[in-house]
Design an enzyme around this catalytic site. Structure first.
Site, mmCIF file in Angstrom:
data_model
loop_
_atom_site.group_PDB
_atom_site.id
_atom_site.type_symbol
_atom_site.label_atom_id
_atom_site.label_comp_id
_atom_site.label_asym_id
_atom_site.label_seq_id
_atom_site.Cartn_x
_atom_site.Cartn_y
_atom_site.Cartn_z
ATOM 1 N N GLY A 43 0.827 -1.219 0.000
ATOM 2 C CA GLY A 43 0.000 0.000 0.000
ATOM 3 C C GLY A 43 0.854 1.259 0.000
ATOM 4 O O GLY A 43 0.549 2.224 -0.685
ATOM 5 N N ALA A 273 3.879 21.270 4.778
ATOM 6 C CA ALA A 273 3.575 20.559 3.524
ATOM 7 C C ALA A 273 4.260 21.311 2.389
ATOM 8 O O ALA A 273 3.613 21.871 1.505
ATOM 9 C CB ALA A 273 2.058 20.498 3.318
ATOM 10 N N HIS A 448 -26.530 14.196 -21.348
ATOM 11 C CA HIS A 448 -27.083 15.431 -20.788
ATOM 12 C C HIS A 448 -28.053 15.092 -19.671
ATOM 13 O O HIS A 448 -28.848 14.162 -19.832
ATOM 14 C CB HIS A 448 -27.807 16.218 -21.873
ATOM 15 C CG HIS A 448 -28.466 17.453 -21.353
ATOM 16 N ND1 HIS A 448 -27.745 18.581 -21.040
ATOM 17 C CD2 HIS A 448 -29.765 17.718 -21.066
ATOM 18 C CE1 HIS A 448 -28.579 19.508 -20.580
ATOM 19 N NE2 HIS A 448 -29.805 19.013 -20.589
HETATM 20 P P1 FAD Z 1 5.374 5.128 -1.734
HETATM 21 O O1 FAD Z 1 3.905 5.053 -1.866
HETATM 22 O O2 FAD Z 1 5.957 6.217 -0.928
HETATM 23 O O3 FAD Z 1 5.794 3.719 -1.163
HETATM 24 C C1 FAD Z 1 7.109 3.452 -0.824
HETATM 25 C C2 FAD Z 1 7.113 2.403 0.252
HETATM 26 O O4 FAD Z 1 8.446 1.963 0.436
HETATM 27 C C3 FAD Z 1 6.657 2.934 1.604
HETATM 28 O O5 FAD Z 1 5.760 2.037 2.195
HETATM 29 C C4 FAD Z 1 7.956 3.007 2.396
HETATM 30 O O6 FAD Z 1 7.760 2.835 3.788
HETATM 31 C C5 FAD Z 1 8.690 1.813 1.807
HETATM 32 N N1 FAD Z 1 10.138 1.835 2.035
HETATM 33 C C6 FAD Z 1 10.983 2.891 2.141
HETATM 34 N N2 FAD Z 1 12.241 2.456 2.334
HETATM 35 C C7 FAD Z 1 12.197 1.102 2.348
HETATM 36 C C8 FAD Z 1 13.163 0.075 2.493
HETATM 37 N N3 FAD Z 1 14.446 0.352 2.668
HETATM 38 N N4 FAD Z 1 12.752 -1.207 2.462
HETATM 39 C C9 FAD Z 1 11.441 -1.517 2.268
HETATM 40 N N5 FAD Z 1 10.492 -0.591 2.112
HETATM 41 C C10 FAD Z 1 10.863 0.701 2.155
HETATM 42 N N6 FAD Z 1 -0.844 10.904 -5.218
HETATM 43 C C11 FAD Z 1 -1.874 10.804 -6.079
HETATM 44 O O7 FAD Z 1 -1.668 10.397 -7.218
HETATM 45 N N7 FAD Z 1 -3.147 11.157 -5.714
HETATM 46 C C12 FAD Z 1 -3.425 11.632 -4.477
HETATM 47 O O8 FAD Z 1 -4.577 11.942 -4.177
HETATM 48 C C13 FAD Z 1 -2.369 11.736 -3.548
HETATM 49 N N8 FAD Z 1 -2.589 12.185 -2.303
HETATM 50 C C14 FAD Z 1 -1.564 12.228 -1.407
HETATM 51 C C15 FAD Z 1 -1.822 12.697 -0.139
HETATM 52 C C16 FAD Z 1 -0.798 12.773 0.792
HETATM 53 C C17 FAD Z 1 -1.091 13.267 2.178
HETATM 54 C C18 FAD Z 1 0.516 12.335 0.434
HETATM 55 C C19 FAD Z 1 1.630 12.365 1.434
HETATM 56 C C20 FAD Z 1 0.773 11.878 -0.840
HETATM 57 C C21 FAD Z 1 -0.268 11.824 -1.778
HETATM 58 N N9 FAD Z 1 -0.040 11.387 -3.083
HETATM 59 C C22 FAD Z 1 -1.073 11.333 -3.966
HETATM 60 C C23 FAD Z 1 1.301 11.004 -3.533
HETATM 61 C C24 FAD Z 1 1.408 9.487 -3.564
HETATM 62 O O9 FAD Z 1 1.141 8.982 -2.273
HETATM 63 C C25 FAD Z 1 2.796 9.085 -4.015
HETATM 64 O O10 FAD Z 1 3.097 9.709 -5.246
HETATM 65 C C26 FAD Z 1 2.855 7.584 -4.202
HETATM 66 O O11 FAD Z 1 2.537 6.918 -3.011
HETATM 67 C C27 FAD Z 1 4.260 7.169 -4.665
HETATM 68 O O12 FAD Z 1 4.292 5.806 -4.796
HETATM 69 P P2 FAD Z 1 5.660 5.009 -4.633
HETATM 70 O O13 FAD Z 1 5.287 3.582 -4.886
HETATM 71 O O14 FAD Z 1 6.707 5.622 -5.443
HETATM 72 O O15 FAD Z 1 6.110 5.209 -3.126
#
Ligand code: FAD
Length: 475
Positions: A43, A273, A448
């Site tokens: 997630g 933020a 519509h």
């Molecule tokens: P992430 O979702 O950040 O997942 C990375 C995972 O890797 C995390 O669980 C982290 O703990 C884990 N991790 C880190 N280091 C390690 C390690 N060494 N070993 C194992 N696991 C590790 N984007 C949208 O498109 N729509 C939205 O509405 C939206 N709303 C948001 C609201 C908020 C409050 C925030 C903070 C972000 C929002 N985003 C939104 C942005 C979105 O969450 C991110 O762009 C997205 O989650 C990125 O996905 P990712 O898979 O790159 O990384």
């Protein structure tokens, strides 16, 4: 497309929407997949600490706003009573439901999920520190790095203390502070600021740039700013938070900027933020040839390959836009590349949505970008004042605009402000991705009365032929 992974092994480090989409795609393509993350289920930020909990809370904001403004329709719901514990439970329930689903999907695909943190020993080996304290080493043919990003701190200033929150703490909804300062007027600050304002905080947003949602077209932002002006205590533009001092019962904030009247202010809590930084530390990158760019993001090519041939990187880790759907598509592309498909990540457009009330959504070329590039474009605007559906909602404050190449008449971009803009932008994304002409959009029959008609009528405006607008086409 064939499932031709030939049983190659892939380890995905980080299980956000990038990592788990990559893992699931890789498994669907016949690869042997291990997925590592500290959370109990896949997630990542999006499902646990980002998109999903924030949108659950913003749905509540929508309900509160709709009931508050329903007086004109003859409805009086009285003063809303908010049970914060129940609201928090509901939000947590949404997250639990979604992440249980991704956990199930991982099991069904036979993805090995290890709850822990990964660190690269070299380009094909990951050392895992499991959450239960155990250690193990996973060898693989390929590694996909998907460790995402975290909230940036104001340089030299505290973050994640009792009263100075990042977005993760803000989503916990520990309490409703009487006076909240949101530092940063972009989407995360505006969304979470709107949540707290609707729940009863007096919210001030301080933004360093001259407008909210910097980079977004002004005409769209103006509509949002007007509404936020009613819901928030104050919006301070051109205002920099220089220092914060946390005390037992408040935070003292020092402000800088031409328009700052009172440079010292006190708030009960502060939400920082101001952006996000990629999680590149403690990943063992020094044991590989993986390179980091000057912008702190990992450098990848269009196939998401890093400088280490067996290591791929995706999502927030590799650069803008830091959005879940970009991460997902990159993850799926990386999995396909590993499976031997000749594919690359080369979208024409990635939509972006601010889920405030009204929502703002844009895709493709914006008017602001066209101006900056000195590119000649036609901008066709359709005001929601002329939309039947918007009128039935009592929400005529929206705008739909198309950015069109005046010579080829190709749709280059779309921008929308209004409730539901986040859903409507999908049509613009398809138009840009499929190289649709304004005529294609105008001739597509829309149901519509819907808000989607505003997209069609914006295309009609380009030809000076919108049924509900009289504005002859300029030469
Ligand atoms: P992430 O979702 O950040 O997942 C990375 C995972 O890797 C995390 O669980 C982290 O703990 C884990 N991790 C880190 N280091 C390690 C390690 N060494 N070993 C194992 N696991 C590790 N984007 C949208 O498109 N729509 C939205 O509405 C939206 N709303 C948001 C609201 C908020 C409050 C925030 C903070 C972000 C929002 N985003 C939104 C942005 C979105 O969450 C991110 O762009 C997205 O989650 C990125 O996905 P990712 O898979 O790159 O990384």
């Amino acid at each position: 497309m064939s499932n031709d992974g030939n049983g190659a092994r892939v380890v995905v480090v980080g299980a956000g929407p990038g990592g788990y989409a990559a893992a699931f795609m890789a498994a669907d393509l016949g690869l042997q997949v291990t997925l590592i993350d500290a959370d109990p289920n896949p997630g990542g930020t999006c499902l646990y600490r980002g998109c999903i909990p924030s949108k659950a809370l913003l749905h509540v904001v929508k309900l509160l706003h709709e009931t508050k403004h329903a007086g004109v329709m003859g409805l009086d719901f009285g003063q809303a009573k908010i049970d914060l514990d129940k609201l928090r439970d509901w939000k947590n329930g949404v997250v639990a439901q979604m992440t249980a689903g991704t956990g199930q999907l991982a099991k069904m695909r036979k993805v090995t999920y290890i709850q822990g943190r990964g660190r690269l020993l070299n380009g094909t080996t990951v050392a895992v520190t499991r959450l239960d304290g155990g250690q193990e080493t996973v060898s693989s043919d390929y590694i996909i790095l998907a460790t995402g990003s975290r909230s940036a701190a104001i340089p030299g200033q505290p973050l994640n203390t009792a009263r100075i929150m990042g977005s993760t703490a803000a989503l916990e909804l520990a309490d409703i502070p009487e006076r909240l300062l949101v530092v940063g007027g972009n989407y995360i600050g505006l969304e979470l600021g709107s949540v707290y304002a609707a729940l009863g905080s007096r919210v001030t947003v301080a933004e360093m740039m001259p407008q909210l949602a910097p980079g977004t077209d002004r005409d769209l932002v103006r509509i949002l700013a007007k509404r936020l002006g009613q819901d928030l205590e104050a919006i301070w533009l051109n205002t920099k938070v220089a220092a914060m001092q946390e005390q037992a019962d408040r935070v003292q904030v020092s402000l800088e900027g031409d328009q700052v009247e009172q440079p010292q202010q006190e708030f009960d809590k502060v939400l920082v933020a101001i952006g996000r930084v990629p999680n590149t530390e403690d990943l063992g990158l020094e044991n590989t040839k993986v390179e980091i760019g000057p912008d702190r993001f990992i450098k990848v090519d269009q196939q998401l390959r890093t400088a280490e041939p067996t290591v791929f990187a995706i999502g927030d880790l590799v650069g803008q836009p830091l959005l879940a759907h970009k991460a997902t598509h990159e993850g799926r592309t990386a999995a396909e590349v590993i499976a031997g498909h000749k594919v690359a990540f080369e979208p024409q457009a990635i939509p972006a949505v601010i889920y405030t009330d009204p929502e703002i959504a844009s895709v493709g070329l914006t008017e602001t970008e066209a101006k900056a590039q000195g590119r000649r474009v036609a901008v066709a605007r359709f005001s929601w004042a002329a939309s039947g559906r918007a009128t039935t909602h009592g929400r005529n404050d929206g705008l739909t605009k198309l950015i069109i190449d005046p010579d080829s008449e190709r749709v280059l971009g779309m921008g929308i402000a209004g409730p539901g803009a986040g859903e409507l932008i999908a049509e613009g994304t398809l138009a840009v991705e499929m190289a649709a002409l304004a005529k294609d959009v105008a001739l597509t029959i829309h149901p519509h009365p819907t808000l989607s008609e505003t997209v069609m009528e914006a295309a009609d405006v380009f030809f000076g032929q919108s049924t509900h607008v009289f504005r002859p086409k300029r030469g």
